[in-house]
Motif scaffolding. Structure first.
Motif, PDB file in Angstrom:
ATOM      1  N   PRO A  65       0.839  -1.284   0.164  1.00 22.88           N
ATOM      2  CA  PRO A  65      -0.056  -0.091   0.197  1.00 22.88           C
ATOM      3  C   PRO A  65       0.812   1.242   0.077  1.00 22.88           C
ATOM      4  O   PRO A  65       0.427   2.400  -0.479  1.00 22.88           O
ATOM      5  N   TYR A  66       2.161   1.258   0.472  1.00 19.40           N
ATOM      6  CA  TYR A  66       3.088   2.235   0.433  1.00 19.40           C
ATOM      7  C   TYR A  66       3.712   2.539  -0.742  1.00 19.40           C
ATOM      8  O   TYR A  66       4.088   3.871  -1.070  1.00 19.40           O
ATOM      9  N   ALA A  67       3.598   1.830  -1.519  1.00 17.94           N
ATOM     10  CA  ALA A  67       4.696   1.871  -2.737  1.00 17.94           C
ATOM     11  C   ALA A  67       4.300   3.042  -3.651  1.00 17.94           C
ATOM     12  O   ALA A  67       5.294   3.409  -4.033  1.00 17.94           O
ATOM     13  N   GLY A  68       2.946   3.544  -3.681  1.00 17.26           N
ATOM     14  CA  GLY A  68       2.910   4.535  -4.617  1.00 17.26           C
ATOM     15  C   GLY A  68       2.873   6.033  -4.006  1.00 17.26           C
ATOM     16  O   GLY A  68       2.337   6.898  -4.662  1.00 17.26           O
ATOM     17  N   TYR A  69       3.398   5.939  -2.835  1.00 16.89           N
ATOM     18  CA  TYR A  69       3.520   7.258  -2.151  1.00 16.89           C
ATOM     19  C   TYR A  69       4.824   7.737  -1.802  1.00 16.89           C
ATOM     20  O   TYR A  69       5.378   7.272  -0.858  1.00 16.89           O
ATOM     21  N   PRO A  70       5.696   8.294  -2.742  1.00 17.56           N
ATOM     22  CA  PRO A  70       6.974   8.671  -2.558  1.00 17.56           C
ATOM     23  C   PRO A  70       7.365   9.789  -1.613  1.00 17.56           C
ATOM     24  O   PRO A  70       6.582  10.436  -1.134  1.00 17.56           O
ATOM     25  N   ALA A  71       8.542   9.882  -1.240  1.00 17.40           N
ATOM     26  CA  ALA A  71       9.009  10.846  -0.403  1.00 17.40           C
ATOM     27  C   ALA A  71       8.540  12.038  -0.553  1.00 17.40           C
ATOM     28  O   ALA A  71       7.927  12.944   0.158  1.00 17.40           O
ATOM     29  N   GLU A  72       8.584  12.683  -1.889  1.00 13.74           N
ATOM     30  CA  GLU A  72       8.208  13.928  -2.304  1.00 13.74           C
ATOM     31  C   GLU A  72       6.520  14.224  -1.923  1.00 13.74           C
ATOM     32  O   GLU A  72       6.159  15.219  -1.385  1.00 13.74           O
ATOM     33  N   ARG A  73       5.884  13.237  -2.090  1.00 17.65           N
ATOM     34  CA  ARG A  73       4.376  13.281  -1.944  1.00 17.65           C
ATOM     35  C   ARG A  73       4.368  13.179  -0.468  1.00 17.65           C
ATOM     36  O   ARG A  73       3.243  13.919   0.243  1.00 17.65           O
ATOM     37  N   VAL A  74       4.888  12.663   0.342  1.00 18.04           N
ATOM     38  CA  VAL A  74       4.861  12.704   2.089  1.00 18.04           C
ATOM     39  C   VAL A  74       5.177  14.160   2.458  1.00 18.04           C
ATOM     40  O   VAL A  74       4.363  14.704   3.116  1.00 18.04           O
ATOM     41  N   VAL A  75       6.043  14.497   1.935  1.00 18.43           N
ATOM     42  CA  VAL A  75       6.680  16.186   2.426  1.00 18.43           C
ATOM     43  C   VAL A  75       5.533  17.162   1.960  1.00 18.43           C
ATOM     44  O   VAL A  75       5.247  17.845   2.763  1.00 18.43           O
ATOM     45  N   ARG A  76       4.971  16.829   0.738  1.00 17.54           N
ATOM     46  CA  ARG A  76       4.094  17.755   0.295  1.00 17.54           C
ATOM     47  C   ARG A  76       2.635  17.574   0.977  1.00 17.54           C
ATOM     48  O   ARG A  76       2.291  18.771   1.339  1.00 17.54           O
ATOM     49  N   ALA A  77       2.513  16.580   1.174  1.00 15.88           N
ATOM     50  CA  ALA A  77       1.128  16.353   2.078  1.00 15.88           C
ATOM     51  C   ALA A  77       1.234  17.034   3.477  1.00 15.88           C
ATOM     52  O   ALA A  77       0.500  17.645   4.021  1.00 15.88           O
ATOM     53  N   PHE A  78       2.341  16.855   4.058  1.00 13.63           N
ATOM     54  CA  PHE A  78       2.744  17.484   5.271  1.00 13.63           C
ATOM     55  C   PHE A  78       2.634  19.090   5.378  1.00 13.63           C
ATOM     56  O   PHE A  78       2.155  19.748   6.018  1.00 13.63           O
TER      57      PHE A  78
END
Length: 331
Positions: A122-135
């Protein structure tokens, strides 16, 4: 202890089961499972430990704090993107590691994009850049520091803040600052393949799962380790004197908040901490799409336990309860 470990192994319904126990540095390991023995002995394989990885992240934060490279009061947004302290509600590094940031367990919209691969990666499609942007786009649901809510999202953000603060990729940072100093050569952050890594299974106990791909959530759940490495990690917490990272190992044992009925259950920057008749028990569990882990230790008795399983929990699963009960009773 031999008999109790054998009983614990039999109590867990999974293809591969390992219970590794240490008391005052003397180790006992028992393996079993419902599946055929793998070509490599079970105790020599690396297992995905899921959220128990957060204990490594907490120790890394302690290492960097005590070295003066970051401060617990640092605003995470400032470390990541140079945003001012008001950005994202003033969430600090300590808020993130203690699950008091006000962030939800997962980023908004995460489940929708993860649904097609929910039972595998489930986490494979959520890269680092997307985590940072969501934050950086988020606003805490309550004032940071006022309420505890377990958050994979928050600890993932912590990892990106520490990587940015040190200008070092996460896998390199954790390896250099924690894994190498403790001599954890059998521990890593990415799949190595058959013969090195254990194969996980879905709740049916027969369908294999692919190796975990954690995307941008490395700090929250990427660690895969051999049972003996986990015992080395736990033994370092039990007896930090003369061990690299000794001050950091002591720091992560200190309680920082209480919660639950009567506020009996405490939390440290890395561990759940429960009272027992033999003193406090520190522990953390974790799960991936096809594996489970439980690690814990009791300082007053010098006892530690690393339990591992290659089956995602199911309705009658007894893995965590068995491991918790064994450490609580044996501690």
């Amino acid at each position: 202890m031999d008999a109790r470990l054998e009983e614990a192994v039999r109590a867990v319904d999974a293809p591969d089961v390992v219970f590794a126990f240490s008391r005052d540095g003397r180790r006992t390991v028992r393996c079993g499972g419902t599946g055929p023995p793998p070509p490599v002995p079970r105790e020599l394989l690396r297992y995905e430990i899921g959220s128990a990885s957060k204990t490594f992240t907490g120790l890394l934060l302690a290492r960097l704090l005590l070295a003066g490279r970051v401060s617990g009061d640092d605003a995470a947004a400032a470390r990541i993107a140079g945003a001012g302290p008001a950005g994202t509600g003033g969430v600090t590094l300590m808020h993130l590691v203690t699950h008091t940031s006000g962030l939800p367990p997962l980023p908004p919209g995460f489940r929708r994009q993860a649904l097609p691969r929910w039972s595998t990666n489930p986490y494979a499609g959520y890269p680092a850049e997307r985590v940072v942007r969501a934050f950086l786009d988020s606003r805490p649901r309550h004032r940071p520091g006022t309420r505890w809510r377990y958050s994979n999202f928050g600890v993932a953000v912590l990892g990106h803040a520490l990587a940015a603060a040190t200008a070092t990729p996460w896998d390199e940072l954790l390896t250099r600052e924690v894994l190498d100093p403790l001599g954890l050569a059998g521990t890593g952050l990415s799949p190595s393949g058959p013969g090195v890594d254990a194969t996980g299974h879905l709740a049916d106990g027969t369908t294999p799962t692919p190796p975990l791909l954690i995307g941008g959530f490395q700090a929250a759940g990427a660690v895969r380790a051999r049972p003996h490495d986990l015992l080395t990690f736990l033994e370092a917490h039990l007896a930090p004197e003369g061990v690299p990272l000794a001050d950091a190992l002591r720091w992560v044992r200190r309680p920082v908040l209480r919660r639950g009925l009567g506020h009996r259950h405490e939390h440290t920057p890395a561990w759940f901490r429960h009272p027992t008749d033999r003193g406090p028990m520190y522990f953390h569990s974790g799960a991936t799409s096809g594996q489970q882990a439980f690690i814990g230790f009791c300082p007053d008795t010098g006892s530690a336990l690393a339990a591992l399983s290659t089956r995602r929990f199911h309705r009658r699963d007894r893995f965590v309860a068995t491991a918790y009960g064994l450490l609580n009773d044996a501690g």
